[in-house]
Design an enzyme around this catalytic site. Structure first.
Site, PDB file in Angstrom:
ATOM      1  N   GLY A   1       0.828  -1.193   0.000  1.00  0.00           N
ATOM      2  CA  GLY A   1       0.000   0.000   0.000  1.00  0.00           C
ATOM      3  C   GLY A   1       0.861   1.241   0.000  1.00  0.00           C
ATOM      4  N   GLU A   2       0.319   2.324   0.553  1.00  0.00           N
ATOM      5  CA  GLU A   2       1.026   3.610   0.653  1.00  0.00           C
ATOM      6  C   GLU A   2       1.221   4.298  -0.693  1.00  0.00           C
ATOM      7  OE1 GLU A   2       4.802   3.163   2.585  1.00  0.00           O
ATOM      8  OE2 GLU A   2       3.994   2.087   4.308  1.00  0.00           O
ATOM      9  N   GLY A   3       0.781   3.705  -1.788  1.00  0.00           N
ATOM     10  CA  GLY A   3       1.123   4.214  -3.104  1.00  0.00           C
ATOM     11  C   GLY A   3       2.445   3.691  -3.612  1.00  0.00           C
TER      12      GLY A   3
END
Length: 336
Positions: free
Chosen positions: A303-305
């Site tokens: 996640g987190e980009g």
């Protein structure tokens, strides 16, 4: 800037989407045909350059103001024991982002992206969606507005998230949008074991049962089953479309934010690039339903980009070749 001041305004914004600039796409395709290479020999790099040209409305697009945005939110459904970590980790990770110590900090910098972190009312988790809507109408609109405001003056937008419990919310959104049961969409998320995955599936099924026929519009699906950070991604996607800003989606959760929108308006995905296919089991299935083909498959599931930020390197390569190569005429090579 798009303002989601009411549900009606949200519906109107979703149903009045601008299209890509066909003339810019044609000009970019013509340039590709003149470059010193066999036709289509750069494969998807050529497609990316033409895609970017259409949304930036210029034959030779560039990334000059690339922006990564990570939205963070907390989920009441964590009380159901569906995460390997407590909800307090969301705020701790936001602090890590702000200190520059997370993977997305390093990867965004490497990709030449400015990073913006948007925490959304972390002290007030959403409601447990197995027994109540996750958000009120006003809370959902507020998250949409926060998402729209975060796009700034970007010419390429990377969207990511942080929120303990949000892979369960994402699975619920996917199931509500495209059918199936919890077991069809859940995965290990933050690292739960087999029993944890089974709990997640049961929680998704409970949420679907609780809300039943109320899951009939994109807004209701988002507010009843989503989280603030997920809804903010949906708001950013719609606002970026109206600003003609191409968007690189991250993994399963970011893609799930688009699912309720795409169920109602499939063309919402036209300005989106799937940065990668994550290791979360439901992501490839979801990408198939969204008709998005990922650029990368690196077994990432952070996640987190993070996966989307890595994919920006491929997009920059596509634009570098498109802009920097000589044409056959310029190079004095016959056969162009």
């Amino acid at each position: 800037m798009i303002r989601f001041e009411s549900v009606a305004a949200f519906d109107e914004a979703l149903r009045s989407l601008p299209a890509t600039d066909a003339q810019a796409c044609e000009a970019a395709a013509s340039r590709q045909a003149m470059l010193t290479k066999p036709a289509r020999s750069l494969g998807r790099l050529e497609e990316i350059a033409i895609f970017m040209a259409g949304w930036q409305q210029r034959e030779r697009p560039r990334i000059e103001r690339g922006r990564a945005v990570v939205f963070a939110g907390n989920h009441g459904v964590v009380a159901q024991g569906i995460s390997a970590f407590p909800a307090s980790v969301t705020a701790q990770m936001v602090a890590n982002f702000e200190r520059g110590g997370a993977a997305i900090n390093a990867l965004a910098a490497n990709a030449g992206l400015t990073l913006h972190v948007v925490p959304l009312d972390l002290d007030h988790p959403t409601e447990d969606f197995t027994s109540a809507p996750a958000m009120s109408e006003a809370e959902c609109l507020h998250a949409l507005i926060a998402g729209a405001a975060a796009i700034g003056d970007a010419d390429l937008l990377v969207l990511g998230e942080m929120g303990i419990g949000n892979s369960t919310a994402a699975a619920a959104l996917a199931a509500a949008s495209f059918g199936g049961e919890g077991r069809d969409w859940v995965g290990p998320g933050t690292g739960v074991d087999g029993a944890g995955v089974s709990r997640k599936a049961a929680v998704v099924d409970a949420g679907l049962s609780c809300h039943g026929s109320s899951l009939d519009t994109p807004f209701e699906i988002l507010r009843r089953l989503g989280g603030r950070e997920i809804v903010a991604i949906a708001g950013a996607v719609i606002a970026a479309r109206h600003a003609r800003v191409p968007v690189v989606l991250d993994g399963f959760i970011a893609s799930a934010a688009v699912a309720p929108l795409a169920r109602a308006v499939p063309e919402i995905v036209d300005h989106l690039i799937a940065g990668h296919c994550s290791a979360e089991p439901g992501h490839q299935r979801l990408l198939d339903r969204l008709n998005l083909r990922p650029l990368l498959s690196l077994d990432m599931r952070l996640g987190e980009g993070s996966g989307a930020a890595v994919a920006v390197g491929v997009i920059r390569a596509a634009l570098a070749a498109h802009d920097g190569m000589a044409t056959f005429a310029e190079a004095g090579i016959g056969g162009g």
